[in-house]
Design an enzyme around this catalytic site. Sequence first.
Site, PDB file in Angstrom:
ATOM      1  N   GLY A 131       0.824  -1.195   0.000  1.00 22.26           N
ATOM      2  CA  GLY A 131       0.000   0.000   0.000  1.00 22.26           C
ATOM      3  C   GLY A 131       0.860   1.248   0.000  1.00 22.26           C
ATOM      4  N   GLY A 150       0.229   5.686   0.310  1.00 24.59           N
ATOM      5  CA  GLY A 150      -0.581   6.890   0.348  1.00 24.59           C
ATOM      6  C   GLY A 150       0.312   8.095   0.210  1.00 24.59           C
ATOM      7  CG  PHE A 159       1.596  12.606   4.095  1.00 26.66           C
ATOM      8  CD1 PHE A 159       2.590  13.556   3.945  1.00 26.66           C
ATOM      9  CD2 PHE A 159       0.293  12.946   3.762  1.00 26.66           C
ATOM     10  CE1 PHE A 159       2.290  14.836   3.489  1.00 26.66           C
ATOM     11  CE2 PHE A 159      -0.012  14.224   3.309  1.00 26.66           C
ATOM     12  CZ  PHE A 159       0.982  15.171   3.158  1.00 26.66           C
ATOM     13  CB  THR A 181       1.340  -0.200   3.995  1.00 29.04           C
ATOM     14  OG1 THR A 181       0.735   0.994   4.504  1.00 29.04           O
ATOM     15  CG2 THR A 181       1.015  -1.355   4.929  1.00 29.04           C
ATOM     16  CG  ASP A 183      -7.587   6.192   3.934  1.00 25.37           C
ATOM     17  OD1 ASP A 183      -8.449   6.507   3.086  1.00 25.37           O
ATOM     18  OD2 ASP A 183      -6.480   5.715   3.641  1.00 25.37           O
TER      19      ASP A 183
END
Length: 602
Positions: free
Chosen positions: A27, A29, A31, A34, A142
């Site tokens: 993952g 995003g 900032f 993952t 989120d």
Amino acid sequence: MGIDCPPVTGRKILLLQGRYRLIKRIGKGGFCKTFLAVDEGQFPPIPCVVQELLSECETSKTFEQKAQSLEELGKHEQIPALLNYFQYQQHFYLVQEFIAGRNLAQVVAEEGVFNGTQIWQILEDLLPVLQFISDRHIIHRDIKPENIICRTPPNPKGEANLVIVDFSTAKIVTEIDCLIADNNIGSPEYAAPEQTIGKAVFASDLYSLGVTCIYLLTQIPPFDLFDVVNNCWVWRDYLTTKGNIWQQETKNLRLTKILDKLLQNVVSQRFQSADEVMQAMDIKSKSQDLKLPNPLWHCSSTLTEYSVVSSSVNALVFSPEGNILASTNDEKNIKLWDLNTKKVIASLLGHSQVVKSVAFSPDGKILASASDDKTIKLWDINTLTEICTLPGHSHAVKSVAFSPDGQILASGSWDKTVKLWNVNSGAEICTLTGHQLQVNSVAFSSQGQILASASYDRTIRLWQINSQTEFKNCPCYTLLGILSGHAWAVLTVAFSPDGKILATGSDDKTIKLWEVYTGQEISTLSGHSWSVIGVAFTADGKTLISASWDKTVKLWRLSTTEEIVTLSGHTDSVSAIAVSQVTQLIASGSKDKTIKLWQLVE
């Protein structure tokens, strides 16, 4: 978390803190990145999730506060536990529990749009978690299908199956937050209007949950579900069943109103708390009602597996005479118990992987066993020797059942098929195909003409099975019908002694009763708080027994469909159930490594 991603490449650091080895990125995003990782500081090494937070969105002080809050949140069974946190160079790292399973985006992509019943259950499962989060002054920011994991069963704690993950953008709310705007954090398609301008509130997570629900109902990107010109949601127009027809069902009409209020653009017109939504849904406390002890049933014996490595009891079956109980566990063998002495009289060895199902032939002379090693074995009970091995399935075999005449054996497998076998010759007769996902359970009707198969595809298939003398003139089977109604995977099936009723147990925590010859649903039995993994009828057909991962066994009166009693005593999930057809005896097996015998007191 069930996501297929390429390995980590182009990174100088693959081992953090000398123990967390990054395997692949799952993952990314604005900032946060993952990673699936392995904690090599444990023996054996265990999987975990490592999140890398950039310093642009965190300071040492806010990171420490977030980590402490995540430690508290991780105590909830539907939130990953925080295992460690630290700073390295310009990055902050969170190490969290790995949750095995598929996220809801994967589920809808693989299985298609959800129905109203499934959405209702998602709300039931997740609203208490969101209330738990907001009670601790935290906004997730989120909530979306990708961040909701459908845990691979069973959940060892016996609670809801859905887990909320990825708290990298979570915010701790303070009294001055209403005066300060944050960066636009979250996923734009699912973010509430106030969140997009940096003013997230607790109700923002509820808005995101509402958007998640309408996406699962339609499989249409949320931006396409909103009419910008008229400033309103048009998700009903994209339902597989037209909106006005879909809403004709009372529960769906109620669900529609709840979703509409979750999706209000103006915060003041939206539900303000998860508790408020639950009140609108009439969701009561999940704590079970206290029940008075039932004087008719008691645990007469507890059979303990003696091996140190022994674990979950996977399957149980009584011999036709009722004097022997066969059990399996994770040791790859089958144990035969003398019910008079309560001692193991034999252990059948031969499978190379865990045995998941056992069945006695009607005359009690043969025992069939199904294993994750993709095979079925037939055993001679008199000599305690293996008769033959039946290969043919391409995946784990989860269930076996003899026809009432003992001539045919049916097997259900995670290769999505059911196979029929000639018991005398060991030859495969035919393969029944049609299920879209793994087959969990098979059962013959008492007359032997109908076979039921249950699958992860949420359906039960009924097959007309012809006698072997008819095979030369016609196919060995005909599909009679497909029963649909469970919201999640169907795990177990059983026919009533007269063959007129079919009972099915599901991951959706319910038991359904079906009229076999019409395929009509008779009723739904609710009462378990977790997946129903076993159902069985008493010999007189008046009582249904169900077993669940919620650690209990329940008895139901068929004439009124009311719950008679709950048998409690196992300290972990009940994983197997069997009913003697000649004595008033129930056997339950559990992940607590024991088998309990429940006796009816006359």
